[in-house]
Design an enzyme around this catalytic site. Structure first.
Site, PDB file in Angstrom:
ATOM      1  CG  PHE A   1      -1.687  -1.280   1.401  1.00  0.00           C
ATOM      2  CD1 PHE A   1      -2.583  -1.756   0.454  1.00  0.00           C
ATOM      3  CD2 PHE A   1      -1.442  -2.045   2.524  1.00  0.00           C
ATOM      4  CE1 PHE A   1      -3.216  -2.974   0.625  1.00  0.00           C
ATOM      5  CE2 PHE A   1      -2.073  -3.264   2.710  1.00  0.00           C
ATOM      6  CZ  PHE A   1      -2.963  -3.734   1.760  1.00  0.00           C
TER       7      PHE A   1
ATOM      8  CG  ASP B   1       4.565  -4.798 -10.088  1.00  0.00           C
ATOM      9  OD1 ASP B   1       5.219  -4.172  -9.228  1.00  0.00           O
ATOM     10  OD2 ASP B   1       3.322  -4.891 -10.061  1.00  0.00           O
ATOM     11  CD  GLU B   2       3.629  -7.819  -6.403  1.00  0.00           C
ATOM     12  OE1 GLU B   2       4.364  -8.046  -5.414  1.00  0.00           O
ATOM     13  OE2 GLU B   2       2.521  -7.265  -6.313  1.00  0.00           O
TER      14      GLU B   2
ATOM     15  CD  GLN C   1       7.477  -8.742  -3.799  1.00  0.00           C
ATOM     16  OE1 GLN C   1       7.902  -7.810  -4.464  1.00  0.00           O
ATOM     17  NE2 GLN C   1       6.169  -9.029  -3.736  1.00  0.00           N
TER      18      GLN C   1
ATOM     19  CB  CYS D   1       1.778   0.246  14.730  1.00  0.00           C
ATOM     20  SG  CYS D   1       1.218   1.801  15.455  1.00  0.00           S
TER      21      CYS D   1
HETATM   22 ZN    ZN Z   1       1.741   3.247  13.635  1.00  0.00          ZN
END
Ligand code: ZN
Length: 197
Positions: free
Chosen positions: A20, A89-90, A92, A181
């Protein structure tokens, strides 16, 4: 914002970041500009990534670009035709031969633009990405927004824990998260696992 250098030589560009973060959008933006400059563009993606479309690079916001699905990076050498620019693309998900294939393309004076996840959902460097980032002339790290706190996010957090690193992303399974987080979520997941044992 990346501005193309005005030299007629080959080079490698890497666009990396978490899920994202807009990697594919940035790849498509650069490929589109190459087309506008009348350059021949050919784009590849791993055959494993079939989440939305068989033969298109598709970003999460449904921006799409025609691409060729391949199983091994060595296939690129036979499929480039008379391309000036190669998009991948992609990256990885490709095999560890990809960096050497990209070097060969750049040495043939092609411009190589790769997009890929720099870290997996455990926070570890992903597949051939570290080598590609080291070898590239230009590296652009794009950032998402942490879905928990709204800060800048570099990590991909997986909500349902299992050990399959190669799993294709959907919004309900993955979240972009900032460092704190992400660490908080990983600690909670570890606690959950030890409670389950
Ligand atoms: Zn965070």
């Amino acid at each position: 914002m990346f501005v193309e250098p005005e030299v007629e030589k080959g080079w490698i560009e890497v666009i990396c970041g978490s899920m994202f973060s807009g990697k594919t959008e940035e790849l498509i933006r650069r490929l589109r500009r190459s087309k506008l400059a009348h350059q021949k563009v050919r784009t590849f993606k791993p055959a494993i990534d079939v989440r939305y479309d068989e033969s298109n690079v598709v970003s999460h916001n449904a921006n799409s670009w025609e691409s060729i699905p391949i199983k091994h990076s060595s296939e690129i050498l036979n499929l480039i035709g008379d391309a000036d620019v190669v998009g991948i693309d992609e990256a990885q998900f490709f095999d560890m031969e990809l960096p050497s294939i990209c070097n060969q393309l750049a040495e043939r004076k092609l411009r190589v633009i790769l997009a890929g996840l720099d870290m997996d959902f455990k926070g570890n460097p992903f597949g051939p990405m570290p080598a590609l980032m080291a070898m590239a002339e230009y590296v652009t790290k794009v950032h998402a927004i942490c879905m928990k706190c709204g800060n800048v996010a570099s990590y991909t957090f997986k909500r349902i824990r299992n050990d399959q690193t190669v799993e294709l992303g959907e919004r309900d399974l993955y979240e972009a998260r900032c460092r704190s987080c992400f660490n908080e979520g990983m600690a909670m997941a570890r606690e959950q696992i030890s409670m389950d044992l």
